[in-house]
Motif scaffolding. Structure first.
Motif, short mmCIF file in Angstrom:
data_model
loop_
_atom_site.label_atom_id
_atom_site.label_comp_id
_atom_site.label_asym_id
_atom_site.label_seq_id
_atom_site.Cartn_x
_atom_site.Cartn_y
_atom_site.Cartn_z
N VAL A 69 0.85 -1.19 0.00
CA VAL A 69 0.00 0.00 0.00
C VAL A 69 0.88 1.24 0.00
CG1 VAL A 69 -1.81 1.27 1.22
CG2 VAL A 69 -1.76 -1.23 1.32
N ALA A 70 0.51 2.24 -0.80
CA ALA A 70 1.17 3.55 -0.77
C ALA A 70 0.15 4.54 -0.22
CB ALA A 70 1.63 3.95 -2.17
N PRO A 71 0.12 4.75 1.11
CA PRO A 71 -0.96 5.54 1.73
C PRO A 71 -1.07 6.97 1.24
CG PRO A 71 0.28 4.29 3.38
CD PRO A 71 1.06 4.21 2.10
N LEU A 72 0.05 7.58 0.81
CA LEU A 72 0.02 8.99 0.43
C LEU A 72 0.09 9.21 -1.08
CD1 LEU A 72 2.34 10.48 3.20
CD2 LEU A 72 -0.13 10.11 3.25
N ALA A 73 0.00 8.14 -1.86
CA ALA A 73 0.01 8.27 -3.32
C ALA A 73 -1.29 8.89 -3.80
CB ALA A 73 0.21 6.89 -3.95
N PRO A 74 -1.28 9.62 -4.91
CA PRO A 74 -0.13 9.86 -5.80
C PRO A 74 0.75 11.05 -5.38
CG PRO A 74 -2.08 10.83 -6.76
CD PRO A 74 -2.53 10.16 -5.47
N GLN A 75 0.35 11.76 -4.31
CA GLN A 75 1.13 12.93 -3.92
C GLN A 75 2.56 12.56 -3.55
OE1 GLN A 75 -0.43 15.08 -0.54
NE2 GLN A 75 0.84 16.89 -0.92
N ILE A 76 2.71 11.47 -2.79
CA ILE A 76 4.04 11.02 -2.38
C ILE A 76 4.12 9.51 -2.59
CG2 ILE A 76 5.70 10.81 -0.50
CD1 ILE A 76 4.39 13.20 0.84
N SER A 77 5.16 9.07 -3.27
CA SER A 77 5.40 7.65 -3.43
C SER A 77 6.90 7.40 -3.37
CB SER A 77 4.82 7.12 -4.75
OG SER A 77 5.43 7.79 -5.84
N THR A 78 7.30 6.17 -3.14
CA THR A 78 8.70 5.85 -3.01
C THR A 78 9.23 5.26 -4.32
OG1 THR A 78 8.14 3.67 -2.14
CG2 THR A 78 8.52 5.42 -0.55
N PRO A 79 10.53 5.37 -4.56
CA PRO A 79 11.11 4.84 -5.81
C PRO A 79 10.86 3.34 -5.94
CG PRO A 79 12.67 6.27 -4.67
CD PRO A 79 11.53 6.06 -3.73
N GLY A 80 10.35 2.94 -7.08
CA GLY A 80 10.20 1.51 -7.34
C GLY A 80 8.98 0.85 -6.75
N PHE A 81 8.06 1.61 -6.14
CA PHE A 81 6.90 0.99 -5.49
C PHE A 81 6.10 0.15 -6.48
CE2 PHE A 81 2.43 0.94 -4.25
CZ PHE A 81 2.51 0.43 -2.97
N GLU A 82 5.83 0.71 -7.65
CA GLU A 82 5.03 -0.02 -8.64
C GLU A 82 5.78 -1.24 -9.17
OE1 GLU A 82 1.93 0.32 -9.25
OE2 GLU A 82 1.79 2.04 -7.88
N LYS A 83 7.11 -1.10 -9.34
CA LYS A 83 7.89 -2.23 -9.84
C LYS A 83 7.86 -3.42 -8.90
CE LYS A 83 11.10 0.50 -12.64
NZ LYS A 83 12.52 0.87 -12.87
N ASN A 84 7.64 -3.15 -7.62
CA ASN A 84 7.60 -4.24 -6.65
C ASN A 84 6.37 -5.12 -6.81
OD1 ASN A 84 10.06 -3.78 -5.36
ND2 ASN A 84 9.17 -2.20 -4.06
N SER A 85 5.48 -4.75 -7.71
CA SER A 85 4.33 -5.61 -8.00
C SER A 85 4.78 -6.97 -8.52
CB SER A 85 3.40 -4.94 -9.02
OG SER A 85 2.85 -3.75 -8.50
N THR A 86 5.98 -7.01 -9.10
CA THR A 86 6.49 -8.29 -9.62
C THR A 86 6.78 -9.28 -8.50
OG1 THR A 86 8.76 -7.45 -9.59
CG2 THR A 86 7.50 -7.14 -11.62
N PHE A 87 6.92 -8.78 -7.26
CA PHE A 87 7.18 -9.66 -6.12
C PHE A 87 5.88 -10.20 -5.49
CE2 PHE A 87 11.10 -7.17 -6.25
CZ PHE A 87 12.05 -8.16 -6.07
#
Length: 270
Positions: A69-87
């Motif tokens: 979960v990215a609680p503050l998205a889309p305003q704030i997100s961390t590098p690679g959060f979406e890419k971690n969907s592969t895990f």
């Protein structure tokens, strides 16, 4: 970089330090996932974790990312959060080890009385050496890192000999990740349950940049005492917080910017 945060989250979930939390506080925190708005209440990290006796030995671990979960998205997100969907829902297997060490009690002087004490144990006045169960952190960290990054993706994992709370991971390309535990808490709801949480400061350094953040890892372990093969199940959440060096630090206002939930299965090697 984001894979490294996943690695450290797993590592820290298996090397937590020891300070008692108020009864039920950590269990309640896990039950409230993903509605986390602040860090847990912890004390300054000192010494090492003394695990329950049922965690001693070498284990085959399966760790599965089951939610993020990215609680503050889309305003704030961390590098690679979406890419971690592969895990997501992809089991990762590795080995860990918990070993017995001999610790001398500490000497404290009170008026007219001498007490030998060791953090996490009862007071002792006999000066004996008492065995404790701790994580083999370098062994565990190296195996977890290699499971995620591949056999050539990690060079070494070392514990700072001057600070047991400082873990140093060396990576190809002259890259280094240093994680220092700053705060911890724990609960023991029953003889077959163990819950712990910690906060760590992370520094990822390369030749071109330095990246800072804070990571919380809160894990509940439960021993399956009646299973045919000795095993443990775990529920673990890794929360990423921005460091004061980040330009969005004040905007985040202490909220986590990324949450990852794992299911753990530890089976003891025969």
């Amino acid at each position: 970089m984001k894979k490294l945060i996943l690695i450290v989250g797993l590592i820290l979930g298996l090397i937590l330090g020891e300070t008692d939390a108020q009864a039920g506080e950590l269990a309640e925190r896990l039950s409230e996932f993903p509605n986390w708005t602040h860090k847990p209440m912890v004390k300054v990290a000192e010494g090492d974790l003394f695990y329950p006796e049922w965690m001693e030995g070498e284990w085959d671990v399966t760790s599965t990312l089951v939610d993020k979960v990215a609680p503050l998205a889309p305003q704030i997100s961390t590098p690679g959060f979406e890419k971690n969907s592969t895990f997501m829902n992809q089991p990762i297997e590795f080995k860990v080890r918990f070993k017995t060490v001999q610790l001398l009690p500490k000497l404290q002087i009170f008026p007219l009385t001498l007490f030998f004490t060791q953090e996490g144990s009862e007071q002792h006045a006999d000066g004996k050496i008492y065995p404790k169960i701790v994580s083999d952190r370098a062994f565990n960290g190296f195996n977890m890192g290699r499971a995620i990054l591949g056999e050539n993706g990690i060079l070494s994992v070392k514990v700072d000999p001057t600070n047991p709370n400082r873990l140093i991971t060396a990576l190809p390309g002259n890259l280094e990740l240093v994680s220092t535990v700053t705060g911890r808490s724990r609960e023991i709801p029953s003889e077959d349950q163990f819950i712990a949480s910690e906060i760590s400061q992370q520094v990822f350094e390369s030749s071109s940049q330095i990246y800072f953040n804070e990571v919380e890892t809160t894990t509940a372990y439960k021993a399956e005492l009646d299973a045919p093969v000795k095993s443990i199940v775990g529920d673990q959440v890794t929360a990423v917080y921005l460091s004061p060096q980040d330009p969005n630090f004040f905007t985040a206002s202490g909220h986590p910017v990324a949450l990852y939930r794992y299911k753990l299965k530890l089976v003891q090697k025969q």
